[in-house]
Design a protein around this motif. Structure first.
Motif, PDB file in Angstrom:
ATOM      1  N   SER A 124       0.849  -1.191   0.000  1.00 53.60           N
ATOM      2  CA  SER A 124       0.000   0.000   0.000  1.00 53.60           C
ATOM      3  C   SER A 124       0.884   1.241   0.000  1.00 53.60           C
ATOM      4  CB  SER A 124      -0.889  -0.004   1.243  1.00 53.60           C
ATOM      5  OG  SER A 124      -0.087   0.163   2.402  1.00 53.60           O
ATOM      6  N   LYS A 125       0.251   2.391  -0.134  1.00 53.03           N
ATOM      7  CA  LYS A 125       1.014   3.642  -0.133  1.00 53.03           C
ATOM      8  C   LYS A 125       1.790   3.812   1.175  1.00 53.03           C
ATOM      9  CE  LYS A 125      -2.064   6.110  -3.211  1.00 53.03           C
ATOM     10  NZ  LYS A 125      -3.047   7.183  -3.337  1.00 53.03           N
ATOM     11  N   GLN A 126       1.164   3.454   2.300  1.00 56.50           N
ATOM     12  CA  GLN A 126       1.824   3.615   3.592  1.00 56.50           C
ATOM     13  C   GLN A 126       3.016   2.673   3.724  1.00 56.50           C
ATOM     14  OE1 GLN A 126      -1.435   3.049   3.174  1.00 56.50           O
ATOM     15  NE2 GLN A 126      -2.436   4.909   3.900  1.00 56.50           N
ATOM     16  N   VAL A 127       2.860   1.423   3.342  1.00 58.23           N
ATOM     17  CA  VAL A 127       3.948   0.447   3.436  1.00 58.23           C
ATOM     18  C   VAL A 127       5.055   0.811   2.458  1.00 58.23           C
ATOM     19  CG1 VAL A 127       4.570  -1.973   3.088  1.00 58.23           C
ATOM     20  CG2 VAL A 127       2.448  -1.386   4.275  1.00 58.23           C
ATOM     21  N   PHE A 128       4.700   1.299   1.283  1.00 56.18           N
ATOM     22  CA  PHE A 128       5.676   1.671   0.272  1.00 56.18           C
ATOM     23  C   PHE A 128       6.581   2.797   0.765  1.00 56.18           C
ATOM     24  CE2 PHE A 128       6.935   4.084  -3.554  1.00 56.18           C
ATOM     25  CZ  PHE A 128       7.601   3.089  -4.236  1.00 56.18           C
ATOM     26  N   LEU A 129       6.046   3.695   1.596  1.00 55.16           N
ATOM     27  CA  LEU A 129       6.836   4.824   2.094  1.00 55.16           C
ATOM     28  C   LEU A 129       7.999   4.384   2.975  1.00 55.16           C
ATOM     29  CD1 LEU A 129       4.178   7.545   2.930  1.00 55.16           C
ATOM     30  CD2 LEU A 129       5.874   7.556   1.101  1.00 55.16           C
ATOM     31  N   VAL A 130       7.829   3.299   3.722  1.00 60.60           N
ATOM     32  CA  VAL A 130       8.887   2.865   4.644  1.00 60.60           C
ATOM     33  C   VAL A 130      10.185   2.560   3.891  1.00 60.60           C
ATOM     34  CG1 VAL A 130       9.564   1.113   6.323  1.00 60.60           C
ATOM     35  CG2 VAL A 130       7.253   2.090   6.386  1.00 60.60           C
ATOM     36  N   PRO A 131      10.171   1.629   2.917  1.00 58.29           N
ATOM     37  CA  PRO A 131      11.443   1.370   2.230  1.00 58.29           C
ATOM     38  C   PRO A 131      11.921   2.530   1.372  1.00 58.29           C
ATOM     39  CG  PRO A 131       9.687   0.014   1.296  1.00 58.29           C
ATOM     40  CD  PRO A 131       9.117   0.700   2.497  1.00 58.29           C
ATOM     41  N   VAL A 132      10.988   3.323   0.851  1.00 58.18           N
ATOM     42  CA  VAL A 132      11.389   4.452   0.007  1.00 58.18           C
ATOM     43  C   VAL A 132      12.096   5.523   0.841  1.00 58.18           C
ATOM     44  CG1 VAL A 132      10.463   6.354  -1.367  1.00 58.18           C
ATOM     45  CG2 VAL A 132       9.690   4.040  -1.780  1.00 58.18           C
ATOM     46  N   LEU A 133      11.775   5.640   2.113  1.00 57.89           N
ATOM     47  CA  LEU A 133      12.412   6.638   2.967  1.00 57.89           C
ATOM     48  C   LEU A 133      13.778   6.200   3.483  1.00 57.89           C
ATOM     49  CD1 LEU A 133       9.379   7.930   5.046  1.00 57.89           C
ATOM     50  CD2 LEU A 133      10.593   9.112   3.212  1.00 57.89           C
ATOM     51  N   VAL A 134      14.055   4.916   3.492  1.00 57.21           N
ATOM     52  CA  VAL A 134      15.322   4.434   4.053  1.00 57.21           C
ATOM     53  C   VAL A 134      16.517   4.978   3.276  1.00 57.21           C
ATOM     54  CG1 VAL A 134      16.739   2.381   4.457  1.00 57.21           C
ATOM     55  CG2 VAL A 134      14.339   2.397   5.146  1.00 57.21           C
ATOM     56  N   ALA A 135      16.478   4.942   1.955  1.00 57.81           N
ATOM     57  CA  ALA A 135      17.621   5.408   1.159  1.00 57.81           C
ATOM     58  C   ALA A 135      17.903   6.891   1.380  1.00 57.81           C
ATOM     59  CB  ALA A 135      17.412   5.100  -0.323  1.00 57.81           C
TER      60      ALA A 135
END
Length: 178
Positions: A132-143
């Protein structure tokens, strides 16, 4: 199982620190001591904590959560490579470039977090997650956070970035049998 074993050893080191006065001074990463031949401090620095009891408990809690997820995703052998590879990389770079004195397992966990971010993006169904959009944000923010940490000379950024690279290379094609 492996996460639990590393958790217990790290917790035992945390308990030993106040019980044995001066212990942390003898085991932490210390650039001058390493230069004098005490290279093993790069290893022991991954188990002892310079953030006191609160910092140690926080690091252990993060290890318990992300370590278990990484062990489930990558298997034990890859987990060892990720945890200790990223941790040793972080210890060595800290010694050379960032903070020559310190201790803690947070750089090890930062590497696991980076690897998990890549694993979640590459194979979310393997983790039982709908992307989902919320779950997608977690790995996208790590980098970006890892890059930001690196620019600020925080010693967690580069191990997280290495974890992302290793996570991409080491992610098994099929879920490993524990």
């Amino acid at each position: 199982m492996l996460t639990g074993a590393v958790f217990l050893v790290t917790a035992a080191a945390l308990v030993a620190q106040p019980a044995v006065p001066g212990l942390l001074d003898h085991v932490r990463r210390d650039g001058a001591a390493i230069d004098a031949g005490q290279w093993w401090r790069l290893l022991t620095g991954m188990f002892f904590q310079d953030g006191g009891l609160f910092g140690g408990i926080f690091n252990l809690a993060v290890l318990a959560v992300f370590g278990a997820l990484a062990e489930s995703s990558f298997g034990r052998v890859r987990w060892i490579a990720l945890y200790f590879g990223c941790g040793l990389f972080g210890q060595f770079l800290s010694y050379l470039w960032l903070r020559p004195v310190g201790a803690g397992n947070s750089m090890c966990v930062a590497g696991l977090l980076g690897a998990l971010a890549v694993a979640l993006l590459r194979a979310p169904a393997r983790h039982g997650v709908q992307l989902s959009k919320q779950v997608f944000l977690v790995p996208v923010l790590v980098a970006p956070l890892a890059v930001f940490d690196t620019v600020l000379h925080d010693n967690h950024g580069l191990p997280a970035l290495l974890g992302m690279v290793l996570g991409f290379l080491l992610l098994p094609r099929v879920r490993p049998a524990a």
